[in-house]
Design an enzyme around this catalytic site. Structure first.
Site, PDB file in Angstrom:
ATOM      1  N   GLY A   1     -16.871   5.735   9.628  1.00 43.87           N
ATOM      2  CA  GLY A   1     -15.602   5.074   9.915  1.00 43.87           C
ATOM      3  C   GLY A   1     -14.774   4.875   8.666  1.00 43.87           C
ATOM      4  O   GLY A   1     -15.278   5.019   7.544  1.00 43.87           O
ATOM      5  N   PRO A   2     -13.499   4.534   8.843  1.00 42.62           N
ATOM      6  CA  PRO A   2     -12.625   4.290   7.684  1.00 42.62           C
ATOM      7  C   PRO A   2     -13.126   3.123   6.851  1.00 42.62           C
ATOM      8  O   PRO A   2     -13.974   2.324   7.294  1.00 42.62           O
ATOM      9  CB  PRO A   2     -11.263   3.978   8.325  1.00 42.62           C
ATOM     10  CG  PRO A   2     -11.352   4.470   9.727  1.00 42.62           C
ATOM     11  CD  PRO A   2     -12.791   4.373  10.117  1.00 42.62           C
TER      12      PRO A   2
ATOM     13  N   GLY B   1     -13.482  -0.399   5.193  1.00 42.07           N
ATOM     14  CA  GLY B   1     -13.173  -1.760   5.631  1.00 42.07           C
ATOM     15  C   GLY B   1     -13.428  -2.042   7.085  1.00 42.07           C
ATOM     16  O   GLY B   1     -13.097  -3.128   7.566  1.00 42.07           O
ATOM     17  N   THR B   2     -14.023  -1.091   7.824  1.00 35.65           N
ATOM     18  CA  THR B   2     -14.233  -1.316   9.252  1.00 35.65           C
ATOM     19  C   THR B   2     -15.544  -2.041   9.560  1.00 35.65           C
ATOM     20  O   THR B   2     -15.797  -2.366  10.720  1.00 35.65           O
ATOM     21  CB  THR B   2     -14.215   0.024  10.011  1.00 35.65           C
ATOM     22  OG1 THR B   2     -15.073   0.963   9.357  1.00 35.65           O
ATOM     23  CG2 THR B   2     -12.811   0.590  10.067  1.00 35.65           C
ATOM     24  N   GLY B   3     -16.378  -2.284   8.566  1.00 38.63           N
ATOM     25  CA  GLY B   3     -17.563  -3.116   8.779  1.00 38.63           C
ATOM     26  C   GLY B   3     -18.870  -2.359   8.813  1.00 38.63           C
ATOM     27  O   GLY B   3     -19.835  -2.830   9.421  1.00 38.63           O
TER      28      GLY B   3
ATOM     29  N   THR C   1     -21.000  -1.631   6.204  1.00 34.53           N
ATOM     30  CA  THR C   1     -21.995  -2.368   5.417  1.00 34.53           C
ATOM     31  C   THR C   1     -22.322  -3.712   6.064  1.00 34.53           C
ATOM     32  O   THR C   1     -23.470  -4.167   6.044  1.00 34.53           O
ATOM     33  CB  THR C   1     -21.481  -2.579   3.983  1.00 34.53           C
ATOM     34  OG1 THR C   1     -21.096  -1.320   3.426  1.00 34.53           O
ATOM     35  CG2 THR C   1     -22.547  -3.197   3.105  1.00 34.53           C
TER      36      THR C   1
ATOM     37  N   HIS D   1      21.693   0.429   2.524  1.00 33.64           N
ATOM     38  CA  HIS D   1      20.545   1.314   2.790  1.00 33.64           C
ATOM     39  C   HIS D   1      19.636   0.705   3.863  1.00 33.64           C
ATOM     40  O   HIS D   1      19.294   1.364   4.851  1.00 33.64           O
ATOM     41  CB  HIS D   1      19.767   1.536   1.493  1.00 33.64           C
ATOM     42  CG  HIS D   1      18.591   2.445   1.640  1.00 33.64           C
ATOM     43  ND1 HIS D   1      18.618   3.759   1.238  1.00 33.64           N
ATOM     44  CD2 HIS D   1      17.342   2.240   2.154  1.00 33.64           C
ATOM     45  CE1 HIS D   1      17.440   4.327   1.490  1.00 33.64           C
ATOM     46  NE2 HIS D   1      16.646   3.409   2.036  1.00 33.64           N
ATOM     47  N   GLU D   2      19.262  -0.568   3.685  1.00 34.04           N
ATOM     48  CA  GLU D   2      18.376  -1.223   4.656  1.00 34.04           C
ATOM     49  C   GLU D   2      19.091  -1.443   5.976  1.00 34.04           C
ATOM     50  O   GLU D   2      18.469  -1.356   7.050  1.00 34.04           O
ATOM     51  CB  GLU D   2      17.858  -2.548   4.088  1.00 34.04           C
ATOM     52  CG  GLU D   2      17.030  -2.415   2.820  1.00 34.04           C
ATOM     53  CD  GLU D   2      15.833  -1.498   2.976  1.00 34.04           C
ATOM     54  OE1 GLU D   2      15.305  -1.382   4.107  1.00 34.04           O
ATOM     55  OE2 GLU D   2      15.445  -0.878   1.981  1.00 34.04           O
TER      56      GLU D   2
END
Length: 650
Positions: free
Chosen positions: A242-243, A245-247, A249, A465-466
């Site tokens: 998984g990517p 930081g997805t848990g 570990t 611009h914004e």
């Protein structure tokens, strides 16, 4: 088999309940300390007993002629040690010797370089020719070992040896075991029954499907008979993919807390060392210890460090340490030996580069994919991380979860921590909703830089611009809902338009085109209002170009190219400098991308020309307020046909 192993393990634990008193053995460290103390002692004592060197003339006139000399000892035919009679030491001319109590009692009191023994004897005989027989000085010849020179010669070697011993011992504590001979020992951290992990499955929010898969493995270790009676076999390996930081570990830590069996934890990089054969040796030692403590679990984090695909390019190398380590790992997972009761957990966010032999059934039988959490899972994750935080009653967890699409569990933990820090900085008693909103903006966009000096002309360009982004996105159907517009510098950006992204599993061609058009709205607004463009659209143009190339070359959304995709999911093409298509196809892809972006830019200009009054009003309001929220946007641009999924005004 597993029951027998568990009984043997219980017997070992019962034996360990009555540990023997540790015996005091020989510690080699005392030898090092003793050697250092001896050297220091010699250094300290040497100046205390050091004697004064004198010349022959002074010796003859001040000592020998006055009958003060008790005896002379010639050492190694080089130096004459002169001993003064004890009753003569009170003489004022020997005051320097009397001050040094050790030198005055032990002696020698003076030393004399004699040159040669024959010359010294001649001079001494001539000086004593008028002496009576009993007045002549006794001369003794001795041969002694010069310990000072020996120590001086040995000292550099001793220091070098001590340096290497302490270096290897230091390395042993951190990487390779307790001594220089433990290179091949595993460095895995063992979490045994007596050392319990504090993390359990209750601390793992979301990831329901992944938790069910892992809970089944834990249940197998606790109650193997439930599965073995039906002929089921325990999976040898479980790969968590998984990517970041997805848990992954965190899931492994929860397994350690729930399984109640020995748990070996280490990183994939710990197998790879500069010494040849160390990695394979550590793999063998790891599985040996795990089998001895079976049923047990091995967790290898970031397994891609050792499990990369074995390429043909390495065939020309004489020896590749990483490849040897991988071969040993494959052998242990599916070799001639049995791994009954040993489960291997592994985690990686780069499954595409792992060797196929590692991922096949029989080695890593089960692949568990941990995706980024959806809204409901984000709510659960927020609730877990909000438990230790003193939050106020106005905190809307549902709103926070809606405003954080695409956030991983680590990102959500970071938002909660940042919100608590912001509230503490403001000396608050509780963390409010506005603190979480500010923390979310900080995590996404960076730190606000209100003190950044911007000229009036540049501020007008940024505001238009914004405003251009806001107006174009407001009138396009497939663009996410606009929440607020800001011209306060944040991070590297000088201004920003904040949206509430919807969660999509697939994106259609109209959605791609509308998003590209909205990204080009800022540059188009600059051209319409000022009749010139600036470098402020760099980030927008980078995103637009990448998105357009993805549409044409990867997703097959271009009519001219048709349903073709040159996307490489294996990552093998990255090793080659060439492209997986011809030169003619490359020219066609470039032309289609250019046409697509040009058409979208003209479309954005048409939208802004049609709503130029709203563009100027919004830019003026931005210059006045710096931040414009949804309520003010609706007053200028009207009610948007696409309703927001929740009320953002509060």
């Amino acid at each position: 088999m597993i029951e027998n192993l568990k009984n043997s393990e219980n017997n070992k634990i019962s034996e360990n309940k009555n540990p023997k008193k540790p015996s005091i053995g020989f510690n080699p460290n005392w030898m090092y300390i003793l050697f250092i103390l001896l050297m220091l002692l010699l250094i300290v004592i040497n100046p205390l007993v050091k004697t004064k060197e004198i010349s022959w003339l002074k010796f003859e006139k001040t000592m020998l002629s006055t009958h003060d000399v008790a005896q002379i000892i010639v050492v190694n035919k080089e130096i004459a040690e002169i001993y003064i009679k004890s009753e003569k030491l009170n003489d004022p001319k020997y005051i320097e010797i009397s001050k040094n109590a050790l030198a005055s009692k032990v002696g020698p009191h003076y030393t004399l370089q004699i040159g040669s023994v024959d010359s010294f004897e001649d001079k001494l005989q001539q000086a004593q020719q008028n002496f009576l027989q009993d007045e002549k000085v006794e001369v003794i010849y001795q041969n002694r070992a010069d310990w000072t020179s020996v120590l001086t010669w040995l000292l550099p070697f001793g220091i070098l040896i001590l340096f290497w011993i302490f270096m290897f011992k230091g390395m042993g504590k951190s990487t390779i075991g307790s001594s220089v001979f433990n290179f091949g020992k595993t460095t895995a951290k063992l979490i045994d029954k007596d050392i319990k992990s504090k993390v359990t499955f209750k601390d793992v929010a979301g990831l329901r499907e992944a938790k069910k898969e892992v809970e089944e493995i834990v249940d197998f270790l606790k109650n193997p008979e439930t599965y073995t009676k039906l002929g089921a076999k325990i999976p040898k390996g479980v790969m968590l993919v998984g990517p970041t930081g997805t848990g992954k570990t965190l899931m492994a830590k929860a397994v350690a807390g729930e399984a109640k069996v020995p748990f070996f934890s280490l990183s994939g990089s710990e197998f790879v060392e500069m010494f040849v054969g160390v990695g394979a040796s550590r793999v063998r030692d790891l599985f040996k210890q795990a089998k001895e403590k079976a049923p047990s679990i091995i967790f290898i984090d970031e397994i891609d460090a050792v499990g990369r695909t074995r390429s043909k390019a390495n065939a020309f190398h004489a020896n590749d340490e990483r490849e040897n380590t991988l071969n040993q790992l494959l052998t242990e997972l599916d070799g001639f030996g049995t791994n009954t009761g040993v489960i291997v957990l592994a985690a990686t966010n780069r499954a595409d580069i792992l060797d196929k032999a590692l991922l096949r059934p029989g080695r890593f039988d089960r692949h568990i994919y941990l995706e980024l959490p959806n809204k409901q899972e984000r709510i659960e994750i927020f609730e877990v991380h909000l438990k230790p935080i003193k939050k106020s009653k106005n905190v809307d967890v549902d709103l926070l979860a809606s405003l954080s699409p695409g956030f991983s569990g680590a990102d959500i933990a970071n938002i909660c921590n940042e919100a608590a820090l912001i509230a503490a900085r403001k000396k608050k008693e509780h963390v409010d909703q506005e603190d979480f909103m500010e923390a979310r903006d900080r995590v996404v966009g960076g730190l606000e830089r209100k003190g950044k000096i911007i000229s009036i002309a540049e501020k007008q360009i940024i505001a238009n611009h914004e405003a251009g982004h806001a107006v174009v996105s407001w009138y396009l159907e497939n663009v996410d809902s606009l929440v607020k517009v800001s011209i306060i510098p944040r991070g590297k950006s000088l201004g920003s338009a904040w949206y509430l992204p919807e969660e999509h599993q697939i994106i259609t061609k109209p959605q791609f085109l509308d998003q590209i058009c909205a990204l080009l709205g800022g540059r188009a607004a600059e051209e319409i209002v000022f009749n010139e463009v600036s470098s402020g659209a760099l980030d927008d143009l980078e995103k637009v170009t990448k998105q357009a190339y993805n549409m044409v070359a990867f997703y097959g959304l271009d009519e001219e190219l048709g349903p073709l995709s040159f996307y490489d999911s294996t990552g093998e093409n990255e090793r080659f400098l060439g492209k997986p298509y011809s030169e003619n196809m490359a020219k066609l892809i470039d032309k289609e991308v250019q046409d697509l972006i040009t058409k979208s830019y003209k479309r954005a200009k048409n939208v802004l020309e049609e709503h130029k009054n709203e563009l100027l009003l919004l830019a003026k309001l931005l210059l006045k307020k710096e931040v414009v929220y949804l309520e003010d946007l609706e007053k200028i641009l009207g009610k948007r046909t696409k309703e927001l999924p929740l009320n953002i005004k509060d």
